[in-house]
Motif scaffolding. Structure first.
Motif, PDB file in Angstrom:
ATOM      1  N   ASP A 194       0.918  -1.231  -0.030  1.00  0.00           N
ATOM      2  CA  ASP A 194       0.185  -0.044  -0.024  1.00  0.00           C
ATOM      3  C   ASP A 194       0.866   1.270   0.117  1.00  0.00           C
ATOM      4  O   ASP A 194       1.701   1.471   0.768  1.00  0.00           O
ATOM      5  N   PRO A 195       0.598   2.013  -1.110  1.00  0.00           N
ATOM      6  CA  PRO A 195       1.768   3.173  -1.225  1.00  0.00           C
ATOM      7  C   PRO A 195       1.536   4.459   0.079  1.00  0.00           C
ATOM      8  O   PRO A 195       2.269   5.108   0.226  1.00  0.00           O
ATOM      9  N   GLY A 196       0.474   4.226   0.760  1.00  0.00           N
ATOM     10  CA  GLY A 196       0.072   5.281   1.523  1.00  0.00           C
ATOM     11  C   GLY A 196       0.444   4.996   2.947  1.00  0.00           C
ATOM     12  O   GLY A 196       0.457   5.666   3.783  1.00  0.00           O
ATOM     13  N   THR A 197       0.836   3.423   3.283  1.00  0.00           N
ATOM     14  CA  THR A 197       1.197   3.105   4.379  1.00  0.00           C
ATOM     15  C   THR A 197       2.670   2.731   4.685  1.00  0.00           C
ATOM     16  O   THR A 197       3.334   2.015   3.727  1.00  0.00           O
ATOM     17  N   LEU A 198       3.370   3.200   5.729  1.00  0.00           N
ATOM     18  CA  LEU A 198       4.703   2.705   6.153  1.00  0.00           C
ATOM     19  C   LEU A 198       4.694   1.536   6.950  1.00  0.00           C
ATOM     20  O   LEU A 198       3.984   1.287   8.250  1.00  0.00           O
ATOM     21  N   SER A 199       4.965   0.355   6.293  1.00  0.00           N
ATOM     22  CA  SER A 199       4.832  -0.908   6.868  1.00  0.00           C
ATOM     23  C   SER A 199       6.408  -1.238   7.725  1.00  0.00           C
ATOM     24  O   SER A 199       7.220  -1.515   6.866  1.00  0.00           O
ATOM     25  N   ALA A 206       7.289   8.487   8.156  1.00  0.00           N
ATOM     26  CA  ALA A 206       5.943   8.434   7.323  1.00  0.00           C
ATOM     27  C   ALA A 206       5.986   9.737   6.385  1.00  0.00           C
ATOM     28  O   ALA A 206       5.864   9.719   5.228  1.00  0.00           O
ATOM     29  N   SER A 207       6.356  11.068   7.117  1.00  0.00           N
ATOM     30  CA  SER A 207       6.028  12.190   6.465  1.00  0.00           C
ATOM     31  C   SER A 207       7.082  12.297   5.167  1.00  0.00           C
ATOM     32  O   SER A 207       6.765  12.963   4.277  1.00  0.00           O
ATOM     33  N   SER A 208       8.489  11.733   5.582  1.00  0.00           N
ATOM     34  CA  SER A 208       9.507  11.916   4.666  1.00  0.00           C
ATOM     35  C   SER A 208       9.273  11.169   3.352  1.00  0.00           C
ATOM     36  O   SER A 208       9.969  11.303   2.526  1.00  0.00           O
ATOM     37  N   THR A 209       8.218  10.049   3.594  1.00  0.00           N
ATOM     38  CA  THR A 209       8.065   9.046   2.408  1.00  0.00           C
ATOM     39  C   THR A 209       6.829   9.404   1.822  1.00  0.00           C
ATOM     40  O   THR A 209       6.380   8.349   0.876  1.00  0.00           O
ATOM     41  N   GLY A 210       6.031  10.375   2.367  1.00  0.00           N
ATOM     42  CA  GLY A 210       4.755  10.443   1.846  1.00  0.00           C
ATOM     43  C   GLY A 210       3.666   9.533   2.263  1.00  0.00           C
ATOM     44  O   GLY A 210       2.775   9.158   1.396  1.00  0.00           O
ATOM     45  N   ARG A 211       3.774   8.904   3.459  1.00  0.00           N
ATOM     46  CA  ARG A 211       2.990   7.909   4.201  1.00  0.00           C
ATOM     47  C   ARG A 211       1.945   8.455   4.982  1.00  0.00           C
ATOM     48  O   ARG A 211       2.618   9.456   5.593  1.00  0.00           O
ATOM     49  N   GLY A 253      -6.554   2.044   8.786  1.00  0.00           N
ATOM     50  CA  GLY A 253      -6.644   3.485   8.343  1.00  0.00           C
ATOM     51  C   GLY A 253      -6.025   3.747   7.000  1.00  0.00           C
ATOM     52  O   GLY A 253      -5.773   4.757   6.542  1.00  0.00           O
ATOM     53  N   LEU A 254      -6.067   2.555   6.209  1.00  0.00           N
ATOM     54  CA  LEU A 254      -5.581   2.637   4.972  1.00  0.00           C
ATOM     55  C   LEU A 254      -6.492   3.477   3.957  1.00  0.00           C
ATOM     56  O   LEU A 254      -7.820   3.436   4.195  1.00  0.00           O
ATOM     57  N   ALA A 255      -6.112   4.129   2.938  1.00  0.00           N
ATOM     58  CA  ALA A 255      -6.859   5.113   2.313  1.00  0.00           C
ATOM     59  C   ALA A 255      -7.833   4.462   1.460  1.00  0.00           C
ATOM     60  O   ALA A 255      -8.991   4.898   1.322  1.00  0.00           O
ATOM     61  N   GLU A 256      -7.533   3.277   0.674  1.00  0.00           N
ATOM     62  CA  GLU A 256      -8.363   2.689   0.019  1.00  0.00           C
ATOM     63  C   GLU A 256      -8.421   1.067   0.509  1.00  0.00           C
ATOM     64  O   GLU A 256      -7.871   0.271  -0.362  1.00  0.00           O
ATOM     65  N   PRO A 257      -9.034   0.696   1.662  1.00  0.00           N
ATOM     66  CA  PRO A 257      -8.888  -0.793   2.007  1.00  0.00           C
ATOM     67  C   PRO A 257      -9.160  -1.784   0.918  1.00  0.00           C
ATOM     68  O   PRO A 257      -8.703  -2.957   0.851  1.00  0.00           O
ATOM     69  N   ASP A 258     -10.389  -1.445   0.478  1.00  0.00           N
ATOM     70  CA  ASP A 258     -10.962  -2.328  -0.292  1.00  0.00           C
ATOM     71  C   ASP A 258     -10.104  -2.563  -1.599  1.00  0.00           C
ATOM     72  O   ASP A 258     -10.090  -3.854  -2.034  1.00  0.00           O
TER      73      ASP A 258
END
Length: 356
Positions: free
Chosen positions: A31-36, A143-148, A296-301
């Motif tokens: 997921d590009p919006g999540t820092l795993s 997170a903020s430095s990688t756009g997550r 809280g993923l942006a588009e979980p589905d």
């Protein structure tokens, strides 16, 4: 920042080990919006939860100092799948790999050494603060430095850290990922870290200390001959793989790990999700969607539909292929943990897994 405030949404995945959480971490990493952050706190063990305040250099030492056990395993040629640092291509040789570089950084970048240096350059200038606040600051900056926008941390066998995690992160959400106890225990029996864990227990009984936490060259001489191949200065990869360890020892290990579940009893539903590995494997999309919504993923589905094909659906039920005697011994060893798990998730496990 108030005590329960988080600078970035944080979800921590809990488990006994061998419960499917590595798979979940790898899926979240898509997921590009999540820092795993895979194995973040496991990388820092021992010493992940210090008391008092840490200035920037002390915090960096906590993050970067190599830990003994994984580096012994690496230097002795023990293959641990979770150890993903590129030995031979990276800056550090086996035996000297920094803590975060071992497991957390490699899934995030093709150049873990460069990311290691970026983190070092950032945190060493930070003002003193409690370690809990430094962790939250790190997660926010990272997170903020990688756009997550969201952070998900997941460490193997992380139930052992549960009291500290609850105290350090009172505003975090927690996902309890669980699996059939016998299947989890059988998987433990085939994994070098859990095999060594059983043998460390035997060494601790002989020495009074864990030799990987309190190293002393005299320990090897003090151990009975059968345990000497597993001490830090004499670890033998072949002996570790070939050691005859009864399956029931791993059932007991899994069962004891579930003792920490009592600490989840008072968490409100908005902070706790029970996620069955077996249910994820049986029907990935709805279970992963529920997880994504909770975290809280942006588009979980969309994320769930995209990654569902990566779920390995061949693993559940492995214990059922054992002999009847082995199955009975293993399930008997797992019984106390099975009862604890049932008391916590009960008959509502599947509905909790799919709740949004």
């Amino acid at each position: 920042m108030r005590e329960n405030d988080l600078p970035v949404p944080l979800t921590i995945v809990l488990g006994t080990g061998r419960c499917g959480s590595t798979m979940l971490s790898d899926l979240v990493n898509q997921d590009p919006g999540t820092l795993s952050l895979s194995e973040f706190f496991a990388c820092l063990d021992p010493g992940a939860f210090p008391d008092g305040t840490l200035d920037g250099p002390a915090f960096w030492k906590l993050l970067g100092a190599p830990r003994l056990k994984p580096n012994v395993l690496l230097s002795r040629g023990v293959a641990v799948p979770e150890y993903r640092y590129p030995i031979g291509r990276g800056r550090y040789p086996a035996g000297k790999v920094p803590a975060l570089s071992l497991m957390t950084l490699p899934p995030l970048t093709g150049d873990p050494d460069a990311l290691h240096d970026r983190i070092r350059d950032e945190v060493t200038g930070w003002a003193p603060a409690p370690a809990s606040r430094q962790y939250l600051r790190l997660f926010s900056w990272w997170a903020s430095s990688t756009g997550r926008k969201v952070v998900v941390e997941r460490s193997g066998a992380s139930l052992r850290f549960l009291p500290q995690l609850l105290a350090y992160f009172p505003g975090a959400r927690f996902v309890h990922m669980y699996r059939d106890g016998a299947d989890a225990a059988l998987s433990m029996s085939r994994h070098p870290l859990f095999r060594l864990g059983v043998l460390i227990g035997d060494m601790r009984a002989e020495l009074g200390v864990d030799p990987y936490r309190s190293p002393d060259p005299r320990h090897t001489r003090q151990l009975p001959e059968r345990l000497r191949p597993f001490a830090p200065d004499s670890l033998d990869a072949t002996a570790l793989a070939d050691a005859d360890i009864p399956l029931a020892r791993f059932g007991d290990m899994w069962s004891r790990a579930t003792g920490a579940l009592r600490h989840l009893a008072d968490l409100p539903p908005e902070r706790l999700l029970h996620l069955s590995y077996d249910a994820v494997v049986a029907d990935p999309v709805p279970r992963l969607t529920a997880f994504g919504r909770f975290a809280g993923l942006a588009e979980p589905d969309r994320w769930a539909a995209r990654v569902a094909e990566r779920v390995d659906r061949t693993r559940p039920g492995a214990a059922s292929r054992l002999s009847a005697r082995q199955t009975e011994e293993l399930r008997r060893a797992c019984a106390p943990g099975t009862r604890r798990l049932a008391a916590l998730v009960g008959e509502t496990a599947d509905t909790a897994d799919t709740a949004s």
